[in-house]
Design an enzyme around this catalytic site. Sequence first.
Site, short mmCIF file in Angstrom:
data_model
loop_
_atom_site.label_atom_id
_atom_site.label_comp_id
_atom_site.label_asym_id
_atom_site.label_seq_id
_atom_site.Cartn_x
_atom_site.Cartn_y
_atom_site.Cartn_z
N ASP A 191 -1.05 -0.35 -4.82
CA ASP A 191 -2.32 0.25 -5.25
C ASP A 191 -2.15 1.70 -5.70
O ASP A 191 -2.99 2.23 -6.41
CB ASP A 191 -3.38 0.12 -4.15
CG ASP A 191 -2.93 0.69 -2.81
OD1 ASP A 191 -1.72 0.93 -2.62
OD2 ASP A 191 -3.80 0.90 -1.95
N HIS A 192 -1.09 2.36 -5.25
CA HIS A 192 -0.80 3.76 -5.61
C HIS A 192 0.47 4.15 -4.91
O HIS A 192 0.95 3.43 -4.04
CB HIS A 192 -1.94 4.70 -5.15
CG HIS A 192 -2.25 4.52 -3.71
ND1 HIS A 192 -1.46 5.03 -2.72
CD2 HIS A 192 -3.23 3.81 -3.10
CE1 HIS A 192 -1.95 4.66 -1.55
NE2 HIS A 192 -3.02 3.91 -1.74
N ARG A 246 -16.44 8.26 -1.05
CA ARG A 246 -15.73 7.01 -0.77
C ARG A 246 -16.30 6.34 0.48
O ARG A 246 -16.64 7.00 1.45
CB ARG A 246 -14.24 7.28 -0.60
CG ARG A 246 -13.47 6.04 -0.20
CD ARG A 246 -12.00 6.13 -0.49
NE ARG A 246 -11.25 5.38 0.51
CZ ARG A 246 -9.95 5.21 0.49
NH1 ARG A 246 -9.23 5.75 -0.49
NH2 ARG A 246 -9.34 4.54 1.44
N LYS A 265 -6.28 -1.94 7.00
CA LYS A 265 -6.29 -2.25 5.56
C LYS A 265 -7.04 -3.55 5.27
O LYS A 265 -7.04 -4.01 4.11
CB LYS A 265 -4.86 -2.36 5.02
CG LYS A 265 -4.05 -1.08 5.11
CD LYS A 265 -4.45 -0.06 4.05
CE LYS A 265 -3.64 1.21 4.16
NZ LYS A 265 -4.04 2.24 3.20
N ASP A 299 -4.85 13.85 2.56
CA ASP A 299 -4.88 13.78 1.09
C ASP A 299 -4.45 15.13 0.50
O ASP A 299 -4.37 15.28 -0.73
CB ASP A 299 -6.30 13.44 0.61
CG ASP A 299 -6.76 12.09 1.15
OD1 ASP A 299 -5.90 11.20 1.28
OD2 ASP A 299 -7.95 11.94 1.47
N ASP A 338 0.83 -1.20 0.00
CA ASP A 338 0.00 0.00 0.00
C ASP A 338 0.87 1.24 0.00
O ASP A 338 1.80 1.37 0.80
CB ASP A 338 -0.92 -0.03 1.24
CG ASP A 338 -2.22 0.65 0.97
OD1 ASP A 338 -2.21 1.85 0.67
OD2 ASP A 338 -3.26 -0.02 1.03
N SER A 391 -6.57 3.82 -2.30
CA SER A 391 -6.78 2.40 -2.01
C SER A 391 -8.06 1.86 -2.60
O SER A 391 -8.11 0.72 -3.06
CB SER A 391 -6.84 2.19 -0.49
OG SER A 391 -5.58 2.31 0.08
O1 LIG Z 1 -8.25 7.21 3.96
C1 LIG Z 1 -7.03 7.41 3.95
O2 LIG Z 1 -6.27 6.96 4.81
C2 LIG Z 1 -6.48 8.29 2.87
O3 LIG Z 1 -7.38 9.33 2.60
C3 LIG Z 1 -6.27 7.53 1.62
O4 LIG Z 1 -5.47 6.40 1.85
P1 LIG Z 1 -5.81 4.99 1.21
O5 LIG Z 1 -6.50 5.26 -0.10
O6 LIG Z 1 -4.46 4.35 1.01
O7 LIG Z 1 -6.64 4.26 2.17
MN LIG Z 2 -3.73 2.47 -0.45
MN LIG Z 3 -3.30 6.02 1.80
#
Ligand SMILES: O=C(O)[C@H](O)COP(=O)(O)O
Ligand SMILES: [Mn+2]
Ligand SMILES: [Mn+2]
Length: 532
Positions: free
Chosen positions: A460-461, A275, A350, A160, A29, A70
């Site tokens: 994932d990024h 999200r 996660k 972010d 991650d 993610s």
């Molecule tokens: O929710 C989070 O922690 C961040 O805004 C984005 O991180 P993630 O996409 O890796 O969960």
């Molecule tokens: Mn992620």
């Molecule tokens: Mn993140």
Amino acid sequence: MGSTGQNAWKLADHPKLPKGKTVAMVVLDGWGEAKPDEYNCIHTAPEKWRLIKAHGTAVGLPSEDDMGNSEVGHNALGAGRIFAQGAKLVDLALASGKIYDGDGFKYIKECFDNGTLHLIGLLSDGGVHSRLDQLQLLLKGAVDNGAKRIRVHILTDGRDVLDGSSIGFVETLEKDLSNLREKGFDAQIASGGGRMYVTMDRYENDWDVVKRGWDAQVLGEAPYKFRNAVEAVKKLREEPKANDQYLPPFVIVDESGNPVGPIKDGDAVVTFNFRADRMVMLAKALEYEDFDKFDRVRVPKVHYAGMLQYDGELKLPGHYLVSPPEIDRTSGEYLVHNGVRTFACSETVKFGHVTFFWNGNRSGYFNQELEEYVEIPSDVGITFNVQPKMKAKEIAEKARDAILSGKFDQVRVNLPNGDMVGHTGDIEATIVACKVADDAVKMIIDAIEQVGGIFVITADHGNAEDMVKRDKSGKPLLDKNGNLQILTSHTLQPVPIAIGGPGLAPGARFRNDVPHRWTCQCSCNCDESSWI
Ligand SMILES: O=C(O)[C@H](O)COP(=O)(O)O
Ligand SMILES: [Mn+2]
Ligand SMILES: [Mn+2]
């Protein structure tokens, strides 16, 4: 993937990849690829891998300026296809005005005559969970459609987007609300707090986070009271010296000291994040009659809608303004239809990434006889720079044991360290985090070697590979006090993908006939002819 119709789930044999080999699927991650300088915490990693795009339209986001995240990353990995994601769908619904014709909006509108409209969500232009411009359009649309009294409950970001940027976002929102007040609407910010300390927990890691938000938003109770939100954010950043992510909860009070916007019977509530993961817990608190995660004290009878429906399996929330992407026919579903046994594991923060997101924002198993999902409890109540090792070793041990057990065909894990520690902005700790993730990958590859299996390692990024904001030429930027501008967010960088292990047929290579968007966009010396 198969086609629709009869036998649609039957998977054809791959021409090159042998059957019956255990496959380890590892998602690092927040692990991108960037120029190796002292702000790149990953460049000490042992080798260069192939690179693929993990941001923008390549993963279903509205524009090439959108960093990956993610949700979209795991959705794409799990489904093997790209879907227009929540951010894009909300943009379209707002632009066409269709959002106001939908059942979700009609449902909240029923409260506009006699009640208050409450908008709760992340206030930034990060584009990962929400976007300020969408909130602005929604505010305008709400008053155009009859809302008279509006209260916004803000969650400050700094994760972010740059830390400290919240002040600007709150100022912008205050200006919009003051314009509405001039036009005769009763519109105000009512409460707030930092996203990681108030409301936006995920995967039930720490319900206290949601409770703090509930107390401020619903009950109008918080340890800090201010007359306006700009002052609140500025003061709380000075004392108790909290950053945007961790601002303590506050409520805005009137001249008599009373909170200006507790949520009451007859009100409407919209959570404006598109999200899912960090809104599901609040959605449960707002929607479930039977709820024992914390004492809600008072449960107002409201009309509640999510910006999207956050969980397709739980149908949560029941009302929503925009339909979520229909992420169907995911790899997990194909695997169970073909008798392929899966083991998925990560730590709490996660865990839903390799289960919920992987399966197209769907909670639960497809077939519990063929799948085992293991969650390792995350540390609670700390920022992960304090414990950058997180549970990487434990995750790798579980993966190793699952691989060696011979009970599973696919063993998939997410190693959170690069991302979760990267978000803290602590460079030293992030270097430790990357080393630990690297060791965990080694443990998994060793197990794959032992069983003659195959590994697929990717991310994932990006996140940890660049911890500083840069100018166009790539030079690190300083703030007005001469301090480095630390980048706590994800990046636009490509991510590595590696495939290997003794089970891989000799000569198996990356395909070279996939659309260009999946091939290397960077200036490295990759040999594109050898790409999958
Ligand atoms: O929710 C989070 O922690 C961040 O805004 C984005 O991180 P993630 O996409 O890796 O969960
Ligand atoms: Mn992620
Ligand atoms: Mn993140």
